[in-house]
Design an enzyme around this catalytic site. Structure first.
Site, PDB file in Angstrom:
ATOM      1  N   LYS A  73       4.374   8.846   0.545  1.00 15.64           N
ATOM      2  CA  LYS A  73       3.548   7.663   0.795  1.00 15.64           C
ATOM      3  C   LYS A  73       4.409   6.401   0.730  1.00 15.64           C
ATOM      4  O   LYS A  73       5.329   6.313  -0.086  1.00 15.64           O
ATOM      5  CB  LYS A  73       2.429   7.604  -0.247  1.00 15.64           C
ATOM      6  CG  LYS A  73       1.340   6.576   0.051  1.00 15.64           C
ATOM      7  CD  LYS A  73       0.232   6.634  -1.022  1.00 15.64           C
ATOM      8  CE  LYS A  73      -0.872   5.630  -0.742  1.00 15.64           C
ATOM      9  NZ  LYS A  73      -1.926   5.639  -1.778  1.00 15.64           N
ATOM     10  N   SER A 149      -6.570   5.959   0.157  1.00 14.56           N
ATOM     11  CA  SER A 149      -5.587   5.229   0.918  1.00 14.56           C
ATOM     12  C   SER A 149      -4.406   6.071   1.368  1.00 14.56           C
ATOM     13  O   SER A 149      -3.653   5.648   2.248  1.00 14.56           O
ATOM     14  CB  SER A 149      -5.074   4.066   0.065  1.00 14.56           C
ATOM     15  OG  SER A 149      -4.350   4.567  -1.047  1.00 14.56           O
ATOM     16  N   SER A 173      -7.530   7.769  -4.105  1.00 15.05           N
ATOM     17  CA  SER A 173      -6.668   7.689  -2.923  1.00 15.05           C
ATOM     18  C   SER A 173      -5.898   8.950  -2.574  1.00 15.05           C
ATOM     19  O   SER A 173      -5.345   9.052  -1.482  1.00 15.05           O
ATOM     20  CB  SER A 173      -5.695   6.519  -3.068  1.00 15.05           C
ATOM     21  OG  SER A 173      -6.371   5.311  -2.846  1.00 15.05           O
TER      22      SER A 173
END
Lengths: 487, 485
Positions: A73, A149, A173
């Site tokens: 990420k 997210s 997330s």
């Protein structure tokens, strides 16, 4: 699966370079329809693969991850490589150091980072639409969001671009994209994994967690990442269990709590149905179920957002353009003008919204009314969970109230979007570990996530139960067909 | 109008200069003289993703100071963030402590005892807390006229302790006394060397009783405090004299122009949005840890003063002045212990040399004794030479300057040819000359026997201080009696 690939490398049936080449061809083939990545590092990855192949051929140890490709990420620092949190304000920023989990996975155990995955800017969102690079598309149907997210990580794994990835989970997330993309995502106990090198959004709530195709791969990454880090004071000195060894343990006699509030109003019928079916499968494995109540659920959204926005308003103060992420100002200007210009142009709408609300909540005269009160409710929510864990080993419930929504559907209705976190954020407020695994599909053929919440430091139990359920469901073998863009 | 009572409270920030590393990272703490931005890392630069880790030694130092100042230590505490935007603050917040909103200071209460004239007075402390120093801003000339601002992050993250007094001080002189005692205690605890440039900063709260206060910020040395306070108090008085009202405000001490400038008034006070720093876990100080620090605490100036009075027969006043600078007091003890034959008179003589000529020399040269070449052996040698009658005190005084650069008094006797004149014939001749040439003083002596001092002085001047003062006095008395008969 990672384990199968590792076996093949060990038996000399596969070279690491072959895997990396295959990974990039798969990415090139599908990326247009997914947009899971925001930076790719093909050359570096191929170089490292060749080096590792040579080392391995010479009989040298190459760690536990054998050069397997991993997607990371965009908010987790990788030394000398772009780390932008999908924000304009960090464009061009290359951190001078590795996050501790990156050090453990890439440097000590030789995973190969193939690229950085898309996310909501600074992890603020549940759809990956708030990225300065544009949205990621759900691999099962590209009209839909992948969740957020960590949507890029979820989509990259679900589509088969990679089998391993990292996300971060502040209010859901990791679990939300795992649920929406039909993969496995774990949010560890607060303090289980080091946060050093994770760009903070709400530092009292978040943890880095793995998103993988199967539970065993998830356990593999957790075993490597978990444990005390001297660079993170909040990481705990608690023994890390041998997660993989316990996956096959019988779960007979375990007590599973079913909180009635988590199956109440607002939870989609198909989601409820599939989650209940999964509970029936667990019953067949001789677990006991009890009905319980977590009465403060209705306060979790305001509590979560007050805490997260307050912390964010402070955590994001450092982005002023002086030391990194420079936005070119006019010559000979006042420094506060540089701050304003940088932040005004650098942050997206949702980030600004949260900074402003958080700043307001911490202001003199409002602090007691908002922040302090949220802290008090936080204690109540923790107590709710502790009462349940006196009687039960784990709690099960849906991960998300619905399956994935359409791109653009909620983007102009932030409150509705915030409500999507209702079943995931209590876990962050309490600091507990929880996993989401796929338990079926709805009538739109979109995946449904099954959430297992454990008591503090009991990642081993939730991984064990998740694995047993996964073996019954066998959903991880199913891959979406990518490429039929239906937008 | 009767004089209004002056009310002063001080917030003193001191750097823990004796730490090896910064408060929350492992970067070196000794930044003075280093190339700018050479002692930095992702943590003290506030890079995204970096996290603070508390320096245990800093906690020990804070504990030491808290014990030395008689504070009550909060055994469990946590840090707060103080949020504001400024180029010297790379994270956009300073990690500090806060005693409101559920927070606690490092330690509460405590006091410092000062002397006003000969009267002791206790100045109460409100609290002390630990925090990090911001980076250093460098300007060309003043901040207002400089065409640029440079930032040196070497100072960013250096450990500070803030010591907040109650508004117990009643004059700039009391404030000076308070700071002298505080500086002395800090020196004794070994946590900081406050002679280092920029190692302390003071904010002063000043008011005249019954009127709004002003907070004067940016006083960058203890010496400036008295000056700034005097200026600010005068300003308050002038405002009232003109029949105007004072307003609560924050003011800036401009140490080049030596005046205070208004920064902001109460309604524009900054809102720092203090809230807990969750990246650091609450710190629990075990009772055994505090006890250990207590046991290891060095002797403090008050105890040392009492010991000096008892062990070396020093008068209270002298003992008090002698112990204030630990280096001087250490030097005293080393000198005293360098010779077993020294008696209580010698102890006092050594004390007088240190308090008098040597301290004066140090002040004039703006240095401390450890920076000079003077050794306890040299001072001891000087005292022995005086005792043996080889030189007089007057001669000794002329040696001090050279001794500070390491020259020995024995060699100085040879070099300067100065030694005591003890030959009675020689002295008598000089005495007679003086009497003859100063008949007016002799007349004065009939009514005022103290005038003999003036005549002895003339003899000393004639011999460049080499005449033995005791013999000179005896002969002078004799000759005066004779001449008056």
């Amino acid at each position: 699966m990672a384990y199968e690939l590792i076996e093949k490398i060990r038996n000399n049936e596969l070279k690491i370079e072959d895997i990396i080449v295959h990974t990039f061809s798969k990415i090139e083939e599908t990326e247009d329809n997914l947009h899971s990545f925001v930076h790719l590092s093909k050359e570096k990855a191929l170089n490292k693969a060749q080096i590792l192949d040579k080392k391995y051929a010479k009989g040298e140890s190459i760690g536990k991850l054998y050069g397997l490709p991993i997607a990371i990420k965009d908010c987790i620092c990788v030394k000398n490589s772009p780390t932008t949190c999908c924000s304009k304000i960090l464009k061009g920023y290359h951190p001078p150091y590795n996050a501790t989990v990156v050090e453990r996975l890439l440097e000590q155990n030789n995973a190969i980072c193939v690229g950085r995955t898309n996310m909501d800017e600074f992890a603020m969102g549940s759809s990956t639409e708030n990225s300065c690079y544009g949205p990621t598309y759900n691999p099962w149907d590209n009209k839909y969001v992948p969740g957020g997210s960590s949507g890029g990580s979820g989509a990259a794994v679900a589509s088969g671009q990679v089998i391993l990835s990292l996300g971060s989970d502040t209010g859901g997330s990791v679990r939300c994209p795992a649920a929406y993309c039909g993969v496995v995502g774990l949010k560890p106990t607060y303090g289980r994994n080091s946060r050093y090198g994770l760009v903070s959004y709400a530092n009292s709530l978040e943890q880095i967690g793995p998103i993988t195709r199967c539970v065993k791969d998830n356990a593999l990454l957790m075993e490597i990442m978990a444990g005390k880090d001297p660079l993170d004071s909040t990481s705990a000195v608690v023994t890390v269990d041998n997660y993989i060894a316990h996956l096959e343990d019988s779960i007979k006699g375990k007590t599973v709590a079913i909180p009635k509030e988590y199956f109440g109003e607002g939870i989609n019928i198909s989601v409820k149905q599939k989650v209940n079916d999964a509970i029936e499968i667990l019953k067949d494995l001789n677990i006991k179920t009890i009905d319980v109540s977590l009465p403060h659920l209705e306060y979790t959204i305001p509590t979560y957002y007050l805490l997260a926005m307050s912390e964010a308003s402070s955590n994001l103060e450092r982005f002023d353009g002086l030391l990194y992420g420079k936005i070119t100002p006019e010559q000979k200007t006042n420094v506060f003008k540089v701050f304003k210009k940088t932040r005004g142009e650098g942050f997206g709408t949702e980030v600004k919204r949260r900074i402003i609300l958080g700043t307001y909540a911490l202001s003199a005269g409002y602090y007691d009314m908002f922040y302090m009160k949220a802290l008090k409710v936080r204690t109540l929510i923790k107590n709710d969970f502790q009462k349940v864990f006196k009687k039960a080993d784990v709690i099960v419930c849906p991960t998300m109230p619905t399956t994935a929504f359409k791109i653009g559907e909620l983007i102009d209705d932030p409150l509705q979007m915030y409500l999507m976190d209702i079943l995931t954020c209590p876990v962050n407020i309490a600091g507990l570990p929880a996993i989401s695994i796929p338990c079926g599909f709805d009538e739109k053929k979109l995946p449904i996530g099954f959430q297992i919440i454990g008591n503090y430091w009991e990642e081993q139990i939730i991984l064990n139960i998740a694995y047993q359920l996964e073996q019954q469901l066998q959903l991880y073998k199913k891959l979406p067909e990518i490429g039929k863009r239906r937008r | 109008m009767s004089e209004l009572e002056i009310i002063i409270g001080l917030e003193v920030h001191i750097q823990l200069t004796n730490l090896e590393t910064k408060l929350f990272c492992r970067c070196g703490n000794h930044y003075r003289g280093k190339e700018p931005n050479s002692l930095v890392c992702p943590i003290c630069l506030g890079y995204p993703g970096s996290l603070p880790v508390l320096n245990r030694k800093a906690v020990e130092f804070a504990t030491r100071l808290a014990l030395a100042l008689n504070c009550e230590i909060n055994e469990e505490f946590f840090f707060f963030r103080k949020n504001y935007f400024y180029p010297d603050l790379p994270k956009g917040f300073q990690i500090s402590q806060y005693n409101k909103a559920g927070g606690k200071a490092f330690a509460d209460g405590g006091y410092i005892e000062i002397k006003i004239g000969s009267q002791p007075k206790k100045i109460s402390l409100n609290r002390i807390h630990l925090e990090e120093d911001p980076a250093r801003m460098i300007h060309q000339g003043s901040i207002a006229s400089s065409p640029y601002s440079l930032v040196d992050y070497n100072r960013s993250g250096v450990a500070l302790i803030e010591i907040v007094s109650e508004p117990d001080l009643r004059s700039p002189e009391e404030a000076r006394e308070y700071l002298n005692q505080l500086k002395s205690i800090i020196q004794y605890t070994g946590i900081a060397d406050l002679d280092l440039e920029g190692s302390c900063r003071v904010d002063a709260n000043v008011s005249l009783k019954g009127h709004p206060r002003s907070e004067v910020k940016n006083i960058t040395s203890f010496k400036e405090v008295e000056r700034a306070l005097k200026w600010e108090i005068q300003r308050h008085k002038n405002v009232l004299k003109r029949g105007k009202e004072l307003v609560q405000e924050t003011r800036h001490w401009d140490d080049t122009r030596r005046l205070t400038i208004s920064l902001r008034t109460k309604e524009f006070e900054k809102d720092y949005r203090y809230f807990p720093e969750e990246d650091l876990v609450p710190i629990v100080l075990e009772q055994s840890f505090i006890q250990q620090v207590k046991d290891d605490l060095p002797e403090m100036p008050t105890e040392r003063k009492k010991r000096f009075q008892k062990d070396y027969d020093l008068p209270e006043f002298n003992a008090e002045i002698l112990v204030i600078d630990k280096n001087i007091a250490d030097f005293f003890e080393e000198t005293v212990n360098s010779n077993d034959d020294f008696t209580s008179a010698d102890f006092n003589q050594i004390c007088n040399w240190l308090m008098g000529d040597i301290s004066r020399w140090l002040n004039e040269n703006n240095t401390n004794i450890t920076q000079t070449q003077l050794t306890p052996e040299l001072l001891s040698e000087l005292v022995i030479l005086i005792n043996q009658g080889k030189i007089t005190g007057k001669i000794a005084k002329t040696f001090i300057d050279a001794m500070m650069s390491g020259e020995s008094p024995k060699k100085l006797i040879k070099k300067t040819g100065k030694q005591r004149i003890s030959d009675e014939k020689v002295i008598r001749k000089i005495v007679k000359e003086v009497i003859e040439n100063n008949q007016d003083i002799v007349k004065d002596y009939i009514r005022n026997p103290k005038a003999i001092q003036a005549l002895i002085g003339k003899c000393m001047a004639k011999t460049k201080g080499q005449a033995d003062p005791k013999i000179t006095r005896d002969i002078m008395k004799e000759e005066l009696e004779k001449s008056l008969q």
